[in-house]
Motif scaffolding. Structure first.
Motif, PDB file in Angstrom:
ATOM      1  N   GLU A  66       0.763  -1.319   0.320  1.00 22.96           N
ATOM      2  CA  GLU A  66      -0.043   0.608  -0.077  1.00 22.96           C
ATOM      3  C   GLU A  66       0.649   1.069  -0.180  1.00 22.96           C
ATOM      4  O   GLU A  66       2.215   1.070   0.551  1.00 22.96           O
ATOM      5  CB  GLU A  66      -0.387  -0.060   1.117  1.00 22.96           C
ATOM      6  N   ASP A  68       2.236   4.825   1.170  1.00 28.41           N
ATOM      7  CA  ASP A  68       2.089   5.300   2.443  1.00 28.41           C
ATOM      8  C   ASP A  68       1.773   6.692   2.260  1.00 28.41           C
ATOM      9  O   ASP A  68       1.953   8.052   1.323  1.00 28.41           O
ATOM     10  CB  ASP A  68       2.912   4.599   3.008  1.00 28.41           C
ATOM     11  N   GLU A  69       2.679   8.031   3.372  1.00 36.10           N
ATOM     12  CA  GLU A  69       2.559   9.747   2.531  1.00 36.10           C
ATOM     13  C   GLU A  69       3.368   9.838   1.909  1.00 36.10           C
ATOM     14  O   GLU A  69       4.071  11.250   1.873  1.00 36.10           O
ATOM     15  CB  GLU A  69       2.296   9.798   4.381  1.00 36.10           C
ATOM     16  N   VAL A  81      -0.983  12.614  -2.889  1.00 33.28           N
ATOM     17  CA  VAL A  81      -1.775  12.612  -1.970  1.00 33.28           C
ATOM     18  C   VAL A  81      -2.622  12.421  -2.264  1.00 33.28           C
ATOM     19  O   VAL A  81      -2.812  11.574  -2.963  1.00 33.28           O
ATOM     20  CB  VAL A  81      -2.057  14.608  -2.535  1.00 33.28           C
ATOM     21  N   ASP A  82      -3.470  12.438  -0.656  1.00 34.55           N
ATOM     22  CA  ASP A  82      -5.103  11.735  -1.209  1.00 34.55           C
ATOM     23  C   ASP A  82      -6.152  12.155  -2.104  1.00 34.55           C
ATOM     24  O   ASP A  82      -5.757  13.761  -1.727  1.00 34.55           O
ATOM     25  CB  ASP A  82      -5.471  11.484   0.349  1.00 34.55           C
ATOM     26  N   GLY A  83      -6.652  11.762  -2.178  1.00 32.07           N
ATOM     27  CA  GLY A  83      -7.276  12.309  -3.093  1.00 32.07           C
ATOM     28  C   GLY A  83      -8.971  11.418  -4.140  1.00 32.07           C
ATOM     29  O   GLY A  83      -8.789  10.241  -3.424  1.00 32.07           O
ATOM     30  N   LYS A  84      -9.381  11.834  -5.232  1.00 31.01           N
ATOM     31  CA  LYS A  84     -10.122  10.168  -5.604  1.00 31.01           C
ATOM     32  C   LYS A  84      -9.914  10.615  -7.475  1.00 31.01           C
ATOM     33  O   LYS A  84      -9.176  10.854  -7.539  1.00 31.01           O
ATOM     34  CB  LYS A  84     -11.892  10.867  -5.509  1.00 31.01           C
ATOM     35  N   PRO A  91     -10.940   6.846  -3.351  1.00 30.31           N
ATOM     36  CA  PRO A  91     -10.695   7.452  -3.404  1.00 30.31           C
ATOM     37  C   PRO A  91      -9.233   6.792  -3.106  1.00 30.31           C
ATOM     38  O   PRO A  91      -9.403   5.250  -3.372  1.00 30.31           O
ATOM     39  CB  PRO A  91     -10.743   6.811  -2.200  1.00 30.31           C
ATOM     40  N   GLY A  92      -7.906   7.406  -2.433  1.00 24.69           N
ATOM     41  CA  GLY A  92      -6.766   6.341  -3.641  1.00 24.69           C
ATOM     42  C   GLY A  92      -5.276   8.165  -3.892  1.00 24.69           C
ATOM     43  O   GLY A  92      -6.150   9.202  -3.227  1.00 24.69           O
ATOM     44  N   LYS A  93      -4.409   6.920  -4.254  1.00 25.41           N
ATOM     45  CA  LYS A  93      -3.430   8.385  -3.526  1.00 25.41           C
ATOM     46  C   LYS A  93      -3.029   8.228  -5.409  1.00 25.41           C
ATOM     47  O   LYS A  93      -3.198   7.577  -5.922  1.00 25.41           O
ATOM     48  CB  LYS A  93      -2.019   7.678  -3.597  1.00 25.41           C
ATOM     49  N   THR A 107      -6.271  -1.116  -5.205  1.00 26.62           N
ATOM     50  CA  THR A 107      -6.654  -0.478  -5.807  1.00 26.62           C
ATOM     51  C   THR A 107      -7.567  -1.117  -7.375  1.00 26.62           C
ATOM     52  O   THR A 107      -8.241  -1.063  -7.946  1.00 26.62           O
ATOM     53  CB  THR A 107      -6.482   0.841  -5.937  1.00 26.62           C
TER      54      THR A 107
END
Length: 173
Positions: A66, A68-69, A81-84, A91-93, A107
């Motif tokens: 997965e 990470d930041e 960044v987190d988003g759609k 939702p995903g990076k 995903t």
């Protein structure tokens, strides 16, 4: 264009398709392609390939990594960044530097499952033989008549894409 997976730092492999820059990480099964090519993704990847890809993802769940930041864009090194996800709404990076999908296996599993459906949904893609070209179908019927064989269980034309372009990348040796 970088070929190092941002999720697991392994080398990605390019899948040769005519209108789609598709890269897959053989180690973690992350998938990368331009978000403005979702129609090409849907059009160029055959149904049988999607089904087998989904089965491989499920069989190799232990390999999933997965983001990470600190996960960065495969091509530009900018942090995701987190988003759609564009066109999918999941939702995903997401990348802020470009329109590249950076999809971890989890995903990709969701997206392929949506395209393929599941037996419990009653939406699994039809196993009915597709007719690709009239001449090939006609020739196939003549050969079947001569050899006394019936319709094949699987469409060999669709299976060919998976075997030639995806199998070596998705299946561990």
């Amino acid at each position: 264009m970088n070929s190092t997976c941002p999720f697991c730092k392994s080398e990605t492999k390019k899948v040769e398709l005519s209108h789609l820059d598709l890269r897959i990480c053989p180690h973690c099964l992350g998938t990368f392609f331009p978000s403005d090519k979702t129609m090409a993704f849907r059009r160029e990847i055959f149904d049988k390939t999607r089904i087998l890809w989904l089965q491989t993802l499920e069989a190799r769940k232990a390999d999933w990594v997965e983001p990470d930041e600190n996960t960065c864009c495969i091509d530009h090194g900018e942090k995701l960044v987190d988003g759609k996800l564009p066109d999918y709404g999941n939702p995903g990076k997401v990348a802020t530097c470009c329109g590249m999908f950076q999809l971890p296996a989890s995903t990709m599993d969701v997206l392929l499952r949506r395209m393929v459906g599941t037996p419990s949904d009653g939406m699994l893609l039809s196993t009915k033989k597709k007719e690709h070209f009239g001449f090939i179908v006609f020739l196939g019927k003549i050969v079947d008549k001569i050899l006394g064989s019936g319709d094949p269980e699987e469409d060999a034309f669709e299976l060919m894409q998976y075997n030639l372009k995806f199998k070596d990348i998705l299946e561990k040796h």
